[in-house]
Design a protein around this motif. Structure first.
Motif, short mmCIF file in Angstrom:
data_model
loop_
_atom_site.label_atom_id
_atom_site.label_comp_id
_atom_site.label_asym_id
_atom_site.label_seq_id
_atom_site.Cartn_x
_atom_site.Cartn_y
_atom_site.Cartn_z
N PRO A 49 67.24 59.95 30.07
CA PRO A 49 66.79 61.32 30.33
C PRO A 49 66.78 62.14 29.04
O PRO A 49 67.65 61.97 28.19
CB PRO A 49 67.83 61.86 31.30
N ILE A 50 65.79 63.02 28.92
CA ILE A 50 65.63 63.79 27.69
C ILE A 50 66.84 64.66 27.39
O ILE A 50 67.28 64.76 26.26
CB ILE A 50 64.34 64.62 27.76
N TYR A 51 67.42 65.28 28.46
CA TYR A 51 68.57 66.15 28.19
C TYR A 51 69.73 65.35 27.61
O TYR A 51 70.46 65.83 26.75
CB TYR A 51 68.97 66.92 29.45
N ARG A 77 65.11 78.21 23.57
CA ARG A 77 63.66 78.34 23.67
C ARG A 77 62.97 77.80 22.42
O ARG A 77 61.97 77.08 22.51
CB ARG A 77 63.31 79.81 23.92
N ALA A 78 63.51 78.12 21.25
CA ALA A 78 62.89 77.67 20.01
C ALA A 78 62.93 76.15 19.94
O ALA A 78 61.93 75.50 19.58
CB ALA A 78 63.60 78.28 18.81
N LYS A 93 60.42 74.63 22.40
CA LYS A 93 59.03 74.79 22.00
C LYS A 93 58.72 73.93 20.78
O LYS A 93 57.65 73.36 20.68
CB LYS A 93 58.72 76.27 21.71
N ARG A 125 58.46 70.48 21.85
CA ARG A 125 57.46 70.41 22.94
C ARG A 125 58.07 69.75 24.17
O ARG A 125 57.50 68.82 24.75
CB ARG A 125 56.21 69.67 22.49
N SER A 168 60.59 70.63 27.87
CA SER A 168 60.83 71.69 28.84
C SER A 168 62.04 72.55 28.45
O SER A 168 63.06 72.05 27.97
CB SER A 168 61.04 71.04 30.20
N VAL A 169 61.91 73.85 28.67
CA VAL A 169 63.00 74.79 28.40
C VAL A 169 64.20 74.48 29.29
O VAL A 169 65.35 74.54 28.88
CB VAL A 169 62.53 76.24 28.65
N ILE A 170 63.90 74.11 30.53
CA ILE A 170 64.98 73.86 31.49
C ILE A 170 65.81 72.66 31.05
O ILE A 170 67.03 72.67 31.16
CB ILE A 170 64.39 73.56 32.88
N THR A 171 65.12 71.64 30.56
CA THR A 171 65.81 70.44 30.11
C THR A 171 66.70 70.75 28.91
O THR A 171 67.83 70.29 28.83
CB THR A 171 64.76 69.38 29.73
N ARG A 186 69.71 72.54 30.01
CA ARG A 186 70.65 71.63 30.65
C ARG A 186 71.51 70.94 29.58
O ARG A 186 72.72 70.80 29.74
CB ARG A 186 69.84 70.60 31.42
#
Lengths: 122, 281
Positions: free
Chosen positions: A12-14, A40-41, A44, A47, A49-52, A55
């Motif tokens: 998983p990415i997180y 956020r930075a 972005k 590229r 997800s902000v949520i990930t 987490r």
């Protein structure tokens, strides 16, 4: 600090973010008080997800590697050696559990596992 | 605050029904709306803008009910791009800029100019001579130049080449660096959505089959490849969909319901959606 996200790894990415920031903290690449990129930075720029990303930061904070100062950002927490040690112990324990899981279906007993381990150490 | 909050939204046409749509787009996030042609994506977007009246349910956009009188003023804060962009044929990009400057309170000529050059759009060419890609880019440039807080885009990347699509996705990505900025975009190019979305909503035949965080979806589901005889060994309730060939079977499964001995592989958003759509039939 480098953060490399691999889609092929199946992890998983997180978790990938968590592990890489944690490693940077534990290895001393990041020192206590260093500012981390904002959630956020980072999301972005990578590229993703902000949520990930949130987490991953939440878990890093929960495990004591970083601190969040409301309205200011995230910082590397003062290094607590006992905490680092504790987390490594947990990781070793997890690996051992995994060994038991794999050994079960093969019918490998304690003695055999111990022998394998002895051989590895010597 | 939520950028968009939809509860129990219904709309019936003689030959099509959109039923009981519930979805929430938190502020600062990007949501992708997927679904086959005619699934109800555009209808949903039009209902959100109150361009068509709903039969039942509630829609609130940036905290305001979209049938309240104050919604008219709020439209200034919403950038909308529909799948077919129309401007009067004889106008050039520069003309469009002048018209929009008189239309939108927060129009930024500077931002518009920078979009035009970033998209390499000619200022002096008449709209009728624009290619499909150029029309789309012009519409996106307009949407971005009136300082919106929410972008609603219907198939904004279809008809563009991969390089331009990637650049547009980058622009959307940058737009949401501001945490009060949100995007809802529909597309059937699932790979585009996979690249930038935080949430994925999947509409199939007028029903919302799925509305979830993208990365969770990719973690929750996986693909297994088994011999046809072994298929029965998979727990039935963990299987979402299957595909059989003369040589074996492939199944989309919920990872937590299947033993790791099956060798569950990472799946793609596209596969999740295809398997789910087929499972519905």
């Amino acid at each position: 600090m480098d953060i490399i996200i691999s889609n092929a790894s199946g992890r998983p990415i997180y978790e990938q973010i968590y592990a890489q920031i944690k490693n940077a903290v534990v290895s001393g690449e990041l020192s206590a008080g260093d500012a981390l990129p904002s959630i956020r930075a980072l999301a972005k720029d990578l590229r993703i997800s902000v949520i990930t990303t949130k987490r991953a930061y939440d878990e890093l904070e929960r495990d004591g590697y970083i601190n969040t100062v409301a309205g200011k950002g995230c910082y590397v927490a003062p290094k607590d050696l006992s905490l680092v040690r504790e987390s490594q112990l947990v990781e070793i324990e997890q690996c051992m559990r995994r060994i038991l899981e794999l050994a079960g279906p093969l019918g490998l007993g304690r003695a055999e596992l111990a022998e394998m381990f002895e051989n590895l150490c010597s | 605050m939520n950028a968009i909050e939809i509860k129990g939204l219904c709309k019936s046409y003689p030959d099509f029904t959109l039923s009981d749509i519930n979805l929430t787009l938190p502020q600062g996030a990007i949501m992708g709306l997927v679904g086959e042609n005619g699934a109800g994506k555009s209808t949903t977007l039009r209902l959100i803008m109150n361009a068509i009246a709903r039969d039942a349910g509630s829609v609130s956009v940036l905290g305001v009910d979209n049938q309240a009188p104050s919604f008219a003023a709020l439209r200034q804060d919403i950038g909308v791009v529909l799948d077919e962009a129309y401007f009067p044929e004889v106008l050039t990009a520069a003309d469009v800029g002048r018209v929009m400057a008189g239309t939108y309170r927060n129009w930024s000529t500077e931002q518009y100019q920078s979009c035009l050059s970033r998209f390499s759009l000619p200022e002096k060419k008449a709209f009728k001579d624009f290619s499909r890609g150029m029309k789309m880019k012009l519409a996106i440039a307009v949407a971005l130049s009136h300082s919106p807080r929410l972008l609603i885009l219907d198939e904004a990347t279809s008809g563009l080449d991969p390089m331009m699509r990637d650049e547009i996705l980058d622009i959307f990505n940058d737009f949401t660096r501001e945490e009060t900025h949100s995007i809802l975009l529909s597309s059937h190019i699932v790979s585009d959505l996979e690249k930038i979305c935080d949430y994925i909503a999947f509409i199939h035949r007028g029903k919302l089959l799925l509305c979830e965080e993208k990365d969770r979806l990719l973690e929750e589901y996986g693909v297994v490849h088994v011999r046809r005889g072994d298929y029965e060994a998979l727990p039935e309730d963990a299987v979402i969909g299957r595909r059989e060939t003369p040589y074996g079977a492939e199944a989309l499964v919920r990872r937590d319901g299947v033993s790791s001995a099956f060798g569950v592989e990472r799946t793609t958003l596209e596969d999740i959606i295809l398997f789910m759509a087929k499972g519905e039939r």
